[in-house]
Each structure stands twice: as structure tokens, then as C-alpha cells.
Design an enzyme around this catalytic site. Structure first.
Site, PDB file in Angstrom:
ATOM      1  CE  LYS A 160     -16.932  -2.039  -9.384  1.00 29.31           C
ATOM      2  NZ  LYS A 160     -16.439  -3.423  -9.310  1.00 29.31           N
ATOM      3  CD  GLN A 165     -12.525   5.392  -0.703  1.00 22.78           C
ATOM      4  OE1 GLN A 165     -11.616   5.713  -1.411  1.00 22.78           O
ATOM      5  NE2 GLN A 165     -13.319   4.386  -1.001  1.00 22.78           N
ATOM      6  CB  CYS A 196     -20.844   3.723  -2.372  1.00 25.04           C
ATOM      7  SG  CYS A 196     -22.275   3.776  -1.271  1.00 25.04           S
ATOM      8  CB  VAL A 199       1.306  -3.280  -7.297  1.00 22.35           C
ATOM      9  CG1 VAL A 199       1.339  -4.286  -8.438  1.00 22.35           C
ATOM     10  CG2 VAL A 199       1.525  -3.965  -5.961  1.00 22.35           C
ATOM     11  CG  ASP A 258     -14.721   0.017  -4.610  1.00 27.09           C
ATOM     12  OD1 ASP A 258     -15.636  -0.688  -4.136  1.00 27.09           O
ATOM     13  OD2 ASP A 258     -14.553   1.213  -4.290  1.00 27.09           O
ATOM     14  CB  CYS A 308     -26.843   2.446  -1.284  1.00 31.72           C
ATOM     15  SG  CYS A 308     -26.195   4.021  -1.855  1.00 31.72           S
ATOM     16  CD  GLU A 361      -2.534   1.797   0.509  1.00 36.26           C
ATOM     17  OE1 GLU A 361      -3.404   1.048   0.063  1.00 36.26           O
ATOM     18  OE2 GLU A 361      -2.368   2.979   0.112  1.00 36.26           O
TER      19      GLU A 361
HETATM   20  C1  LIG Z   1     -17.274   9.285  -1.424  1.00 35.29           C
HETATM   21  C2  LIG Z   1     -17.550   7.851  -1.136  1.00 35.29           C
HETATM   22  C3  LIG Z   1     -18.571   7.518  -0.281  1.00 35.29           C
HETATM   23  C4  LIG Z   1     -18.839   6.192  -0.003  1.00 35.29           C
HETATM   24  N1  LIG Z   1     -19.857   5.893   0.865  1.00 35.29           N
HETATM   25  C5  LIG Z   1     -20.080   4.610   1.205  1.00 35.29           C
HETATM   26  C6  LIG Z   1     -21.075   4.302   2.172  1.00 35.29           C
HETATM   27  O1  LIG Z   1     -21.743   5.180   2.708  1.00 35.29           O
HETATM   28  N2  LIG Z   1     -21.271   2.996   2.485  1.00 35.29           N
HETATM   29  C7  LIG Z   1     -20.536   1.982   1.918  1.00 35.29           C
HETATM   30  O2  LIG Z   1     -20.743   0.812   2.251  1.00 35.29           O
HETATM   31  N3  LIG Z   1     -19.581   2.255   0.996  1.00 35.29           N
HETATM   32  C8  LIG Z   1     -19.333   3.541   0.642  1.00 35.29           C
HETATM   33  N4  LIG Z   1     -18.352   3.844  -0.263  1.00 35.29           N
HETATM   34  C9  LIG Z   1     -17.645   2.736  -0.931  1.00 35.29           C
HETATM   35  C10 LIG Z   1     -16.477   2.166  -0.122  1.00 35.29           C
HETATM   36  O3  LIG Z   1     -15.679   3.199   0.408  1.00 35.29           O
HETATM   37  C11 LIG Z   1     -15.654   1.296  -1.060  1.00 35.29           C
HETATM   38  O4  LIG Z   1     -16.513   0.320  -1.647  1.00 35.29           O
HETATM   39  C12 LIG Z   1     -14.527   0.582  -0.346  1.00 35.29           C
HETATM   40  O5  LIG Z   1     -13.627   1.510   0.198  1.00 35.29           O
HETATM   41  C13 LIG Z   1     -13.790  -0.325  -1.330  1.00 35.29           C
HETATM   42  O6  LIG Z   1     -12.679  -0.891  -0.708  1.00 35.29           O
HETATM   43  P1  LIG Z   1     -11.394  -1.259  -1.566  1.00 35.29           P
HETATM   44  O7  LIG Z   1     -10.391  -1.763  -0.604  1.00 35.29           O
HETATM   45  O8  LIG Z   1     -11.782  -2.068  -2.730  1.00 35.29           O
HETATM   46  O9  LIG Z   1     -10.894   0.145  -2.146  1.00 35.29           O
HETATM   47  P2  LIG Z   1     -10.251   1.342  -1.301  1.00 35.29           P
HETATM   48  O10 LIG Z   1     -10.818   1.369   0.062  1.00 35.29           O
HETATM   49  O11 LIG Z   1     -10.377   2.519  -2.177  1.00 35.29           O
HETATM   50  O12 LIG Z   1      -8.725   0.926  -1.153  1.00 35.29           O
HETATM   51  C14 LIG Z   1      -7.884   0.730  -2.254  1.00 35.29           C
HETATM   52  C15 LIG Z   1      -6.448   0.885  -1.755  1.00 35.29           C
HETATM   53  O13 LIG Z   1      -5.549   0.446  -2.785  1.00 35.29           O
HETATM   54  C16 LIG Z   1      -4.450   1.327  -2.823  1.00 35.29           C
HETATM   55  N5  LIG Z   1      -3.839   1.261  -4.145  1.00 35.29           N
HETATM   56  C17 LIG Z   1      -4.243   1.876  -5.292  1.00 35.29           C
HETATM   57  N6  LIG Z   1      -3.385   1.602  -6.284  1.00 35.29           N
HETATM   58  C18 LIG Z   1      -2.432   0.778  -5.778  1.00 35.29           C
HETATM   59  C19 LIG Z   1      -1.284   0.156  -6.323  1.00 35.29           C
HETATM   60  N7  LIG Z   1      -0.938   0.347  -7.591  1.00 35.29           N
HETATM   61  N8  LIG Z   1      -0.535  -0.617  -5.505  1.00 35.29           N
HETATM   62  C20 LIG Z   1      -0.862  -0.817  -4.216  1.00 35.29           C
HETATM   63  N9  LIG Z   1      -1.953  -0.239  -3.633  1.00 35.29           N
HETATM   64  C21 LIG Z   1      -2.715   0.547  -4.427  1.00 35.29           C
HETATM   65  C22 LIG Z   1      -5.069   2.706  -2.518  1.00 35.29           C
HETATM   66  O14 LIG Z   1      -4.074   3.603  -2.060  1.00 35.29           O
HETATM   67  C23 LIG Z   1      -6.094   2.343  -1.462  1.00 35.29           C
HETATM   68  O15 LIG Z   1      -5.583   2.452  -0.157  1.00 35.29           O
HETATM   69  C24 LIG Z   1     -18.058   5.156  -0.582  1.00 35.29           C
HETATM   70  C25 LIG Z   1     -17.022   5.490  -1.452  1.00 35.29           C
HETATM   71  C26 LIG Z   1     -16.751   6.828  -1.726  1.00 35.29           C
HETATM   72  C27 LIG Z   1     -15.616   7.182  -2.659  1.00 35.29           C
END
Ligand SMILES: Cc1cc2nc3c(=O)[nH]c(=O)nc-3n(C[C@H](O)[C@H](O)[C@H](O)COP(=O)(O)OP(=O)(O)OC[C@H]3O[C@@H](n4cnc5c(N)ncnc54)[C@H](O)[C@@H]3O)c2cc1C
Length: 396
Positions: free
Chosen positions: A303, A42, A160, A77, A295, A338, A34
Site C-alpha cells: 500500500k 502523509q 507504506c 460514513v 489503503d 517505497c 470526508e
Molecule cells: C507516515 C507515512 C508515510 C508515508 N510515506 C509514503 C511515501 O513516502 N510514499 C508513498 O508512496 N506513500 C507513502 N505513504 C502511504 C500513503 O500516504 C498512503 O498509501 C495513501 O495516503 C493512501 O491513500 P488513501 O486515500 O487510501 O488513504 P488516506 O490518504 O489515509 O485517506 C483516507 C481518508 O479517508 C477519511 N476517512 C476515514 N474514515 C472515514 C469515514 N468513516 N468516512 C469518510 N471518510 C473517512 C480520512 O479522514 C482520510 O482523509 C505513507 C503513509 C504514512 C502514514
């Protein structure tokens, strides 16, 4: 070149909670890659934009939230080679794995809308989908006293998707309380024929839309932006409309991070570039030691962080079974959530599966879908605590 049993790409919601769960289930030698110094929650970005939380409440030091028994490598990565079980890092290092979990989240494609990046740079547009923009968005919404504000929700996969609506209702409620709502024209551009896609939720949201006097452009999307107006097009492409705006609050089109698009892990026919997993087992369809969730995964659900609560358990149990030489037999059911903050005090909470059928946590009780004070308090205060203390440790 170093070798590890489990390598997790991305230490966001998915990466830390699945790593924490695996550690709890007794798996050793887990590494999370990370790049960010700070971890972000988020869902609270919407509250920050809408004025019901501070930006500082969205962030914690990554080092403080890495689950026990998990090693963190601070790097990004750049490439995954599933033929040689190798990931390459921006530091120049390479790491091999026995099992790989790919969860680097989703990418905001502001550049895909002509004129949008310039409008953001000059401050006439902003977003709550990028932490760096949330403070501007919050200030612009707070300071608006009259004129036209356009909110947009993009077509296609989004994190979301319904969270596009949260700051809009929060802002409308604030403008109503400060007496300026009659002087503000609020336009909402949404790709769907209804506000969400589930009758019980649509009914509640449409009531709020009417209450606040929001003009909705259904089955529409943002096409182009200039300093003073936006071009809106119908999703089918047969109609356009130009609207002059004073502030544009945008949720951008989204796709998989660039390093995944066109990589062997994405399906050749997926323009979004997401990781091609079986949406039930979360195992890659072609590489048996590669998994994905959150995501970045090409799953069929909407998502969300709520979806991850179920996905992390399924993936972790399936991976443990595979390590023990058994078939992975846990199945993710497509559950997602949601939460809509429809005012600064109340919420409409949607729980549904990947066909938008209701999937209430409390069976046979549709109560969470109604506008309520209790669910707002849970979203704003209880869930953030649960996230920082339990979810990221793989305990919820
Ligand atoms: C504004 C907003 C509001 C939201 N509201 C809600 C809500 O109310 N309820 C709900 O359930 N969900 C909500 N969501 C959705 C939720 O936040 C996401 O579905 C969740 O965070 C997804 O998790 P993730 O680990 O897949 O992605 P993320 O939490 O985004 O984490 C991805 C991680 O990968 C890292 N990364 C990126 N590229 C690389 C790379 N090349 N190498 C290594 N690491 C990397 C990033 O730095 C990040 O830390 C919301 C999202 C947003 C943007």
C-alpha cells in the site's frame, strides 16, 4: 435521503485523485464524503519526524484541494449497505449511489499492543503515523543525546511499510552530525528476514544500517510496552527479548477502519477487514457497482501513494466504461514504491510489483535503487508540489 451518480467514501489521496480523474473524464454528480477540515500529505510526516520538514507543510484546507467539478460533504460514513446502495453518515443523513468508491484509508491500531497507548500518553513513545504525534516524535528524536531508542515496523498490512525506516535513518544521520551517535544504541524491530525484500534495495539499506551501527531484530515484532522496557517477540512466536528503552518510536499494527470490518464489503475470511475487490480491475467481487482503491482495498500490492498513481487511472477508466455499458478492461499491475530517506541528503528509491519484482519507471535502469541525492530532492520537494497541484486534481 439524497441520490448521486458517484459517491466516494474518504477524501484522502485515493478519494480526491480518483474523483478528480472522473470529473476530468466527464462524469457528473460526484460527491466525496470526508470528515476532516484539513487534508494531509502523509509521506511528509517522515520528514517532519526526522527534522527535514515542518508539520505545517503536511496540511492544507480540504476546501482548497477538492477537485473542480466535485462536491464535498463534510461527514463521516458510519455504515454502507450495498444491498440498498445506501451510505449512512454520522450526521444522521443517508445517501444513495449509482456507483460507490470506498477509500477511507487504513486504521492505526495502537490499542492492539498492551501498554503502548499509555507510553504514548506519557511521552515515552511516539509515532510519525499519526499527524497529532509527529511533533512529539520529532522533538524526542532531536533532543536525544544518549541511551537506547527502539524503532518498530509492524507485521501485516501497513501503509507504506518501509516508511517506518525513514525517520530512523534521518535521526541517525543527525545524531552522527552532532557527535552523539556513539552514545545512542539504536534497535530496529522488523518483521521481515531482510530490511525490505528486494536484493538491490536490501544491499543499500544494509550498508546504511552498518554505517549507523543499528542493531536489527529481523522476523520480530513489538509485543508489549511498559514505561521503561519493550517486549519483542519473534514473528513465529518462539522467542522473546526484553529491551530497556529511553524512547520508543513505533509504527503501529494496522487494519481497515472499524466500520468496514465485518461489513458486507469485507471478505468473511479477511481478519484485516479490507474491501474485497478484484486486485486488477479494482471492482468489488460481489457488488458490481462498488469499487475500492488505496489503503482500504484488499489488493495484493504494497500500500502506498505511488501505487495510487496507477490505481486511480485504472479505476476511473473502468468505472467510465461501466457507465457506458462496456466491460471494464483496464488492469492494475500491482506497481508500488517505497522511498527510503537513508540520510538527510540522500535516498534509496524502491519501485516494485506485488511480488517484489523490480518495476523501474525507467526500464532496464536500476539507478533509482542506489543511494542518490537527486531522488531525495524529488521526494522532499518535487513530489509534494506534484501532489498538491496535480495528483489531487486527478492530473498525475
Ligand atoms: C507516515 C507515512 C508515510 C508515508 N510515506 C509514503 C511515501 O513516502 N510514499 C508513498 O508512496 N506513500 C507513502 N505513504 C502511504 C500513503 O500516504 C498512503 O498509501 C495513501 O495516503 C493512501 O491513500 P488513501 O486515500 O487510501 O488513504 P488516506 O490518504 O489515509 O485517506 C483516507 C481518508 O479517508 C477519511 N476517512 C476515514 N474514515 C472515514 C469515514 N468513516 N468516512 C469518510 N471518510 C473517512 C480520512 O479522514 C482520510 O482523509 C505513507 C503513509 C504514512 C502514514
Amino acid at each position: 435521503m439524497t441520490a448521486h451518480r458517484v459517491v466516494v467514501v474518504g477524501g484522502g489521496n485515493a478519494g480526491l485523485s480518483v474523483a478528480g480523474r472522473l470529473a476530468r473524464y466527464g462524469v457528473d454528480d460526484i460527491v466525496v464524503i470526508e470528515p476532516r477540515e484539513h487534508h494531509r500529505y502523509q509521506p511528509i510526516f517522515s520528514h517532519v519526524a526526522g527534522g527535514t520538514a515542518r508539520a505545517s507543510q503536511a496540511e492544507r484546507r480540504q476546501a482548497d484541494v477538492i477537485p473542480r467539478g466535485v462536491q464535498w460533504i463534510q461527514a463521516a460514513v458510519t455504515e454502507i449497505d450495498p444491498e440498498t446502495d445506501t451510505v449512512r453518515l454520522d450526521s444522521g443523513d443517508a445517501i444513495t449511489y449509482e456507483h460507490l468508491i470506498v477509500c477511507p484509508g487504513i486504521q492505526n491500531d495502537f490499542h492492539s499492543i498492551p501498554g503502548l497507548e499509555e507510553a504514548i500518553r506519557t511521552g515515552s513513545a511516539s509515532s510519525h503515523y499519526e499527524f497529532e504525534l509527529v511533533a512529539t516524535a520529532s522533538r524526542r528524536l532531536r533532543d536525544l543525546r544518549s541511551g537506547t531508542v527502539v524503532f518498530t515496523q509492524p507485521p501485516g498490512p501497513a501503509s507504506c511499510a518501509g516508511a517506518a525506516q525513514k525517520p530512523m535513518y534521518l535521526a541517525c544521520d543527525y545524531w552522527r552530525a552532532t557527535g552523539v551517535l556513539p552514545d545512542i544504541r539504536v534497535v530496529f524491530v522488523v518483521p521481515t528476514p531482510t530490511m525490505f525484500g528486494m536484493p538491490a534495495i536490501d544491499e543499500e539499506l544494509e550498508r546504511k544500517v552498518e554505517e549507523y551501527g543499528i542493531e536489527v531484530r529481523h522476523e520480530a515484532r513489538l509485543v508489549e510496552v511498559d514505561a521503561t522496557s519493550v517486549l519483542i517477540g519473534s514473528v513465529s512466536g518462539d522467542r522473546t527479548e526484553r529491551i530497556a528503552y529511553d524512547y520508543l518510536h513505533v509504527v503501529p499494527p494496522q487494519s481497515a477502519p472499524d466500520f468496514l470490518k465485518g461489513s458486507p464489503l469485507a471478505a468473511a475470511d479477511d481478519p484485516g477487514g479490507f474491501v474485497e475487490v478484484d486486485p486488477r480491475t479494482l471492482r468489488h467481487r460481489r457488488y458490481a457497482n462498488v469499487w475500492s482503491l488505496g489503503d482500504a482495498a484488499a489488493t495484493t500490492n504494497s500500500k502506498s501513494g505511488g501505487a495510487l498513481r496507477k490505481q486511480t487511472k485504472v479505476l476511473a477508466l473502468n468505472l467510465v466504461a461501466t457507465l457506458k455499458g462496456r466491460e471494464p478492461d483496464e488492469r492494475y499491475d500491482g506497481y508500488s514504491v517505497c522511498p527510503f530517506t537513508v540520510s538527510r541528503r540522500t535516498m534509496v528509491f524502491a519501485e516494485f510489483d506485488d511480488e517484489y519484482r523490480p518495476k523501474p519507471t525507467v526500464p532496464f535502469w536500476p539507478g533509482l535503487a542506489r543511494e542518490r541525492r537527486s531522488t531525495w530532492l524529488i521526494d522532499r520537494y518535487v513530489l509534494p508540489w506534484v501532489y498538491w497541484h496535480l495528483i489531487l486534481q486527478g492530473r498525475a
